[in-house]
Design a protein around this motif. Structure first.
Motif, short mmCIF file in Angstrom:
data_model
loop_
_atom_site.label_atom_id
_atom_site.label_comp_id
_atom_site.label_asym_id
_atom_site.label_seq_id
_atom_site.Cartn_x
_atom_site.Cartn_y
_atom_site.Cartn_z
N MET A 132 -1.19 23.86 1.56
CA MET A 132 0.61 23.55 1.45
C MET A 132 0.69 21.67 1.31
O MET A 132 2.06 21.90 1.18
N TRP A 133 0.28 21.63 0.88
CA TRP A 133 -0.16 19.41 0.62
C TRP A 133 0.03 19.55 -0.75
O TRP A 133 -1.38 19.82 -0.79
N ALA A 134 0.05 18.16 -0.79
CA ALA A 134 0.03 17.69 -2.28
C ALA A 134 -1.21 16.79 -1.99
O ALA A 134 -1.33 16.47 -0.11
N MET A 135 -2.66 16.80 -2.85
CA MET A 135 -3.52 15.55 -2.30
C MET A 135 -3.43 14.04 -2.82
O MET A 135 -3.02 14.67 -4.36
N GLY A 136 -4.04 13.71 -2.85
CA GLY A 136 -3.77 12.18 -3.09
C GLY A 136 -5.05 11.47 -3.55
O GLY A 136 -6.73 11.68 -2.46
N TRP A 137 -5.61 10.29 -3.98
CA TRP A 137 -6.98 9.27 -4.47
C TRP A 137 -6.33 8.53 -4.22
O TRP A 137 -5.43 7.62 -4.87
N PHE A 138 -6.86 7.13 -3.44
CA PHE A 138 -6.48 6.44 -3.38
C PHE A 138 -8.31 5.20 -3.52
O PHE A 138 -8.94 5.51 -3.73
N ARG A 139 -8.07 3.52 -4.60
CA ARG A 139 -9.30 2.95 -4.20
C ARG A 139 -8.69 1.46 -3.30
O ARG A 139 -7.74 1.20 -3.11
N GLN A 140 -9.72 0.89 -2.79
CA GLN A 140 -9.80 -0.03 -2.51
C GLN A 140 -11.07 -0.93 -2.99
O GLN A 140 -11.85 -0.82 -2.46
N ALA A 141 -10.71 -1.89 -3.34
CA ALA A 141 -11.69 -2.43 -4.14
C ALA A 141 -11.89 -4.39 -3.57
O ALA A 141 -11.01 -4.69 -2.38
N PRO A 142 -12.63 -4.66 -3.33
CA PRO A 142 -13.22 -5.73 -2.66
C PRO A 142 -12.00 -6.82 -2.22
O PRO A 142 -11.93 -7.75 -3.77
N GLY A 143 -11.42 -7.74 -1.69
CA GLY A 143 -11.06 -8.06 -1.87
C GLY A 143 -9.31 -8.14 -2.15
O GLY A 143 -8.29 -8.90 -2.36
N LYS A 144 -8.88 -6.56 -2.29
CA LYS A 144 -7.94 -6.55 -2.84
C LYS A 144 -7.16 -5.23 -1.76
O LYS A 144 -7.90 -4.50 -0.68
N GLU A 145 -5.99 -4.86 -1.75
CA GLU A 145 -5.62 -3.87 -1.47
C GLU A 145 -5.96 -2.50 -1.53
O GLU A 145 -6.17 -2.45 -2.90
N ARG A 146 -5.54 -1.69 -1.34
CA ARG A 146 -5.61 -0.54 -1.65
C ARG A 146 -4.78 0.03 -2.32
O ARG A 146 -3.78 -0.08 -2.07
N GLU A 147 -4.83 0.87 -3.39
CA GLU A 147 -3.90 1.57 -4.45
C GLU A 147 -3.85 2.66 -5.22
O GLU A 147 -4.92 3.25 -5.20
#
Length: 125
Positions: A30-45
């Protein structure tokens, strides 16, 4: 509260491929799903998101056709196929479930309510 567990990360050479999986402890249909990533020293995107029946997808600009998000609702699993990997794709990759069932292809982090612990992807040049 659904539990999300990512797997499939690892070390790969530039130009190679990886397939990430995200297994949910409960029904995610029932929900959309997503992927994010976070590189060293950077914000999650944001990386990608997929509507609950896979009819709509959204990708970050940097994906440039290299990644494909998919889901198998019968197995409560979401996938991220990553091809033509670059060194700048090195990051911890997180799976997330949309906060509301009304969201189709959310992109903002505050549109997601449940998160996995992440899986490390390292791309060597």
């Amino acid at each position: 509260q659904v539990q999300l567990v990512e797997s499939g990360g690892g070390l790969v050479q530039a130009g190679g491929s990886l397939r990430l999986s995200c297994k949910a402890s409960a029904d995610i249909s029932m929900w959309a799903m997503g992927w994010f990533r976070q590189a060293p020293g950077k914000e999650r995107e944001f990386v990608a998101s997929l509507s609950r029946r896979s009819g709509r997808v959204a990708y970050a600009d940097f994906v440039e056709g290299r990644f494909t998000v998919s889901r198998d609702n019968a197995k409560n699993t979401v996938f991220l196929q990553m091809d033509k990997l670059k060194s700048e794709d090195t990051a911890v990759y997180f799976c997330a479930r949309a906060r509301l069932t009304s969201y189709l292809t959310p992109r903002a982090q505050n549109e997601f309510g449940s998160w996995g612990q992440g899986t490390q992807v390292t791309v060597s040049s």
